[in-house]
Design a protein around this motif. Structure first.
Motif, PDB file in Angstrom:
ATOM      1  N   THR A 373       0.673  -0.763  -0.137  1.00 66.97           N
ATOM      2  CA  THR A 373       0.093  -0.020  -0.056  1.00 66.97           C
ATOM      3  C   THR A 373       0.412   0.940  -0.146  1.00 66.97           C
ATOM      4  N   VAL A 374       0.541   2.489  -1.150  1.00 69.49           N
ATOM      5  CA  VAL A 374       2.003   3.528  -0.870  1.00 69.49           C
ATOM      6  C   VAL A 374       0.875   4.377  -0.137  1.00 69.49           C
ATOM      7  N   THR A 375       1.276   5.321   0.681  1.00 65.77           N
ATOM      8  CA  THR A 375       1.315   6.226   1.695  1.00 65.77           C
ATOM      9  C   THR A 375       1.575   7.770   1.767  1.00 65.77           C
ATOM     10  N   PRO A 376       1.260   8.351   2.307  1.00 64.90           N
ATOM     11  CA  PRO A 376       1.483   9.989   1.385  1.00 64.90           C
ATOM     12  C   PRO A 376       2.576  10.048   1.656  1.00 64.90           C
ATOM     13  N   SER A 377       3.297   8.584   3.294  1.00 65.70           N
ATOM     14  CA  SER A 377       4.670   9.070   3.141  1.00 65.70           C
ATOM     15  C   SER A 377       5.644   7.777   3.018  1.00 65.70           C
ATOM     16  N   MET A 378       4.985   6.821   2.735  1.00 64.35           N
ATOM     17  CA  MET A 378       5.957   5.372   2.030  1.00 64.35           C
ATOM     18  C   MET A 378       5.721   5.028   0.849  1.00 64.35           C
ATOM     19  N   SER A 379       6.329   4.332  -0.367  1.00 67.08           N
ATOM     20  CA  SER A 379       6.095   3.635  -1.105  1.00 67.08           C
ATOM     21  C   SER A 379       6.731   2.341  -1.260  1.00 67.08           C
ATOM     22  N   LEU A 380       7.953   2.296  -1.945  1.00 68.92           N
ATOM     23  CA  LEU A 380       8.651   1.211  -2.168  1.00 68.92           C
ATOM     24  C   LEU A 380       9.151   0.835  -0.821  1.00 68.92           C
ATOM     25  N   LYS A 381       9.455   0.132  -0.924  1.00 67.48           N
ATOM     26  CA  LYS A 381      11.009  -0.700   0.456  1.00 67.48           C
ATOM     27  C   LYS A 381      12.499  -1.356   0.123  1.00 67.48           C
ATOM     28  N   ALA A 382      12.663  -1.224   0.283  1.00 68.13           N
ATOM     29  CA  ALA A 382      14.091  -2.208  -0.047  1.00 68.13           C
ATOM     30  C   ALA A 382      13.064  -3.863   0.592  1.00 68.13           C
ATOM     31  N   GLY A 383      14.010  -4.669   0.012  1.00 72.74           N
ATOM     32  CA  GLY A 383      13.400  -6.459   0.070  1.00 72.74           C
ATOM     33  C   GLY A 383      11.431  -6.441  -0.784  1.00 72.74           C
ATOM     34  N   ASP A 384      11.492  -5.004  -1.696  1.00 70.52           N
ATOM     35  CA  ASP A 384       9.722  -5.642  -2.072  1.00 70.52           C
ATOM     36  C   ASP A 384      10.177  -6.310  -3.396  1.00 70.52           C
ATOM     37  N   ILE A 385       8.920  -7.199  -3.474  1.00 71.72           N
ATOM     38  CA  ILE A 385       9.217  -8.249  -4.817  1.00 71.72           C
ATOM     39  C   ILE A 385       8.331  -7.388  -5.582  1.00 71.72           C
ATOM     40  N   VAL A 386       9.147  -7.535  -7.436  1.00 70.38           N
ATOM     41  CA  VAL A 386       8.779  -6.525  -7.932  1.00 70.38           C
ATOM     42  C   VAL A 386       7.665  -7.696  -9.149  1.00 70.38           C
ATOM     43  N   ALA A 387       7.002  -7.947  -9.540  1.00 72.16           N
ATOM     44  CA  ALA A 387       6.907  -9.173 -10.724  1.00 72.16           C
ATOM     45  C   ALA A 387       6.338  -9.202 -11.800  1.00 72.16           C
ATOM     46  N   VAL A 388       6.527  -9.095 -12.958  1.00 65.08           N
ATOM     47  CA  VAL A 388       4.875  -9.386 -14.348  1.00 65.08           C
ATOM     48  C   VAL A 388       5.391 -10.985 -14.790  1.00 65.08           C
ATOM     49  N   PRO A 389       3.971 -11.134 -15.096  1.00 71.08           N
ATOM     50  CA  PRO A 389       4.587 -12.349 -15.606  1.00 71.08           C
ATOM     51  C   PRO A 389       5.216 -12.759 -17.330  1.00 71.08           C
ATOM     52  N   GLY A 390       6.099 -13.487 -16.629  1.00 70.39           N
ATOM     53  CA  GLY A 390       7.910 -13.231 -17.081  1.00 70.39           C
ATOM     54  C   GLY A 390       8.950 -12.707 -16.531  1.00 70.39           C
ATOM     55  N   HIS A 391       8.761 -12.243 -15.426  1.00 72.33           N
ATOM     56  CA  HIS A 391      10.252 -11.951 -14.976  1.00 72.33           C
ATOM     57  C   HIS A 391       9.433 -11.164 -13.200  1.00 72.33           C
ATOM     58  N   VAL A 392      10.817 -11.480 -11.951  1.00 66.81           N
ATOM     59  CA  VAL A 392       9.870 -10.346 -11.117  1.00 66.81           C
ATOM     60  C   VAL A 392      11.877 -11.128 -10.708  1.00 66.81           C
TER      61      VAL A 392
END
Length: 515
Positions: A373-392
């Motif tokens: 959940t992105v908030t007014p003070s926080m968005s992406l953090k180290a350790g998050d996983i990003v995925a699309v069909p075909g890559h992660v």
């Protein structure tokens, strides 16, 4: 005469192979039916592990007919040991088992056009953990679950005698063991300094997922210095000496081989500065790990098996190297982070989840991951996983403004944010730089090479920008890309999985994992 001798030799060889396969199949059947009698709730695990062990060790797809026959023999023995069992009950158990075998060894592989033992290993692993990333896999989930439930219902109504401990491990009259042969487990070479490095990383605020991916990267290259190499950017030249020889059976992924070892050694950013390795190390310069589409690290189904990056586990090419999901699982598992609540970490689960599974984690068995959940003070953090069909990928580092929100002066500017203002690095195994494999890359330089990743993350940047200007929280659900975060709860942590030859990086400074 020579032809006769050759023919006899071939017959003996085939007979030996057939006997080997038969022992493994008999063992699977023996363990499964023993669990039926004891009602110890391990039937599913034992059957899946038996099938996976067979596929890993035999490199062959087991015959559904042979497994049904082995089950029949064991059910007949079960009936002999339980005189109160009626012929109808015996027939019902046999029918339930036959239906289960048909689902796992006939319907499932036919539906995905499985051609190799490695492909079936991946499919059965996915069904085992709850993957619903495709319509067919969702159907097979329900199908196999129904089979297991029907068998459980049948058995629950029976009064069965559990054989004495060790009974199912006895040999047959012919002298062949009826239990599955325990897969050969590579020697575990745990790094004695792991706990110290982990403690230092946590104290420095490094998320466990980041510690895990760095530990995996350093182990993969058998070098502490690999963590000091700057993240790859546009100024890093492509690797030379890696050739594409065709496409995989899915028509998407390229097959890569090392065409010139000397060129790879001279141009690979993680190898070119390394001149020698210690006695406990694998010589990566002589056997480079490059990107291998579909490639998974080697492991057995043993609960103590390490993840071995230095032995080819398929389903890629013959080169050493793993794909994106293989690297993400390795990173999480070696940090002691479960992907599914309550499911013990096992090295062999590297086959279970592909990149598409992470896009909708809760629907695909990855219950320890949730969309951010992105908030007014926080968005992406180290350790998050990003995925699309075909890559992660895993986010390795983030700057103070990872999505470049400060470039937007008004809410209308949110839709104008592009990846060239992003400030974070990613950890991945990718075909970047003509096949580098495991790497750290600057996001704004990497993303133009992956249009799906770029477009999806730009949408996340848009929502993060809206959160700032509207003072609201947003949980993006794009369907095409997801950013997910590990829950970190006790149900989602476990004893870690050791990496083979991780003792090679014993001399690493903790700063290598915390910088």
């Amino acid at each position: 005469m020579r032809n006769l001798i050759l023919s006899m030799s071939a017959s003996v060889l085939l007979a030996g192979c057939g006997q080997q396969y038969s022992v493994a199949v008999d063992g699977m059947a023996s363990q499964t039916v023993s669990d039926i009698a004891c009602k110890n709730q391990q039937l599913e695990e034992k059957l899946y592990d038996g099938l996976k062990s067979y596929l890993i060790e035999q490199k062959n797809i087991p015959s559904a007919t042979e497994l049904k026959s082995a089950f029949k023999t064991q059910v007949e023995k079960l009936a002999q040991d339980n005189p109160r069992m009626t012929a109808e009950q015996q027939s019902r158990i046999q029918s339930n088992l036959d239906q289960l075998v048909d689902s796992l060894l006939e319907e499932a592989p036919q539906g995905e056009r499985v051609e190799t033992s490695e492909q079936l290993l991946g499919l059965l692993s996915a069904i085992d953990v709850g993957d619903r990333s495709t319509t067919f896999r969702s159907y097979m989930q329900d199908r196999v679950r129904s089979n297991f439930n029907q068998l459980a219902t049948t058995v629950k109504a029976m009064d069965l005698e559990c054989p004495p401990t060790g009974d199912s491990t006895q040999s047959t009259e012919g002298g062949s063991a009826t239990t599955p042969v325990e897969p050969t487990t590579p020697q575990i070479e745990a790094n004695p300094d792991y706990d110290y490095h982990k403690k230092q990383a946590v104290a420095a605020g490094v998320p466990l997922a980041v510690f895990g991916e760095r530990w995996a990267l350093a182990t993969a290259y058998q070098s502490c210095n690999s963590l000091e190499i700057p993240a790859l950017n546009d100024s890093v030249a492509d690797i030379k000496g890696i050739a594409i020889t065709g496409k995989h059976s899915d028509g998407v992924g390229n097959k890569r081989v090392i065409a010139s070892l000397s060129q790879v050694q001279a141009t690979h950013p993680y190898l070119k500065e390394v001149s020698s390795y210690g006695s406990a190390c694998f010589n990566v310069r002589q056997n480079p790990l490059i990107y291998d589409y579909g490639g998974k690290p080697y492991a057995t189904t043993s609960s103590t098996s390490p993840i071995d990056l230095f032995k080819n586990g398929g389903d890629g090419t013959s080169v050493l190297g793993i794909d994106c999901s293989g690297y993400v699982y390795t990173s999480m598992a070696t940090a002691g982070l479960r992907l599914k609540e309550g499911r013990a970490l096992k090295a062999s689960d590297s086959w279970a989840w592909g990149s598409t599974s992470y896009v909708e984690p809760q629907s695909n068995g990855l219950t320890c991951l949730s969309k951010i959940t992105v908030t007014p003070s926080m968005s992406l953090k180290a350790g998050d996983i990003v995925a699309v069909p075909g890559h992660v990928i895993i986010i390795d580092r983030v700057g103070a403004d990872p999505f470049g929100i400060s470039t937007a002066q008004t809410v209308s500017d949110c839709s104008k944010i592009t990846s060239d203002v992003f400030d974070f690095t990613v950890a991945q195994s990718s075909p970047s730089k003509e096949g580098v494999g495991i790497n750290h890359s600057i996001a704004k330089d990497y993303l133009p090479t992956s249009e799906k990743m770029k477009a999806g993350l730009q949408k996340y940047a848009y929502y993060a920008c809206l959160a700032k200007f509207n003072a609201k929280n947003y949980t993006p659900s794009l369907g095409t890309l997801s950013v997910v975060r590990h829950k970190g709860t006790s149900a989602c942590t476990d004893k870690r999985v050791v990496l083979a030859r991780e003792s090679c990086i014993q001399s690493c400074s903790s700063s290598a994992f915390t910088q």
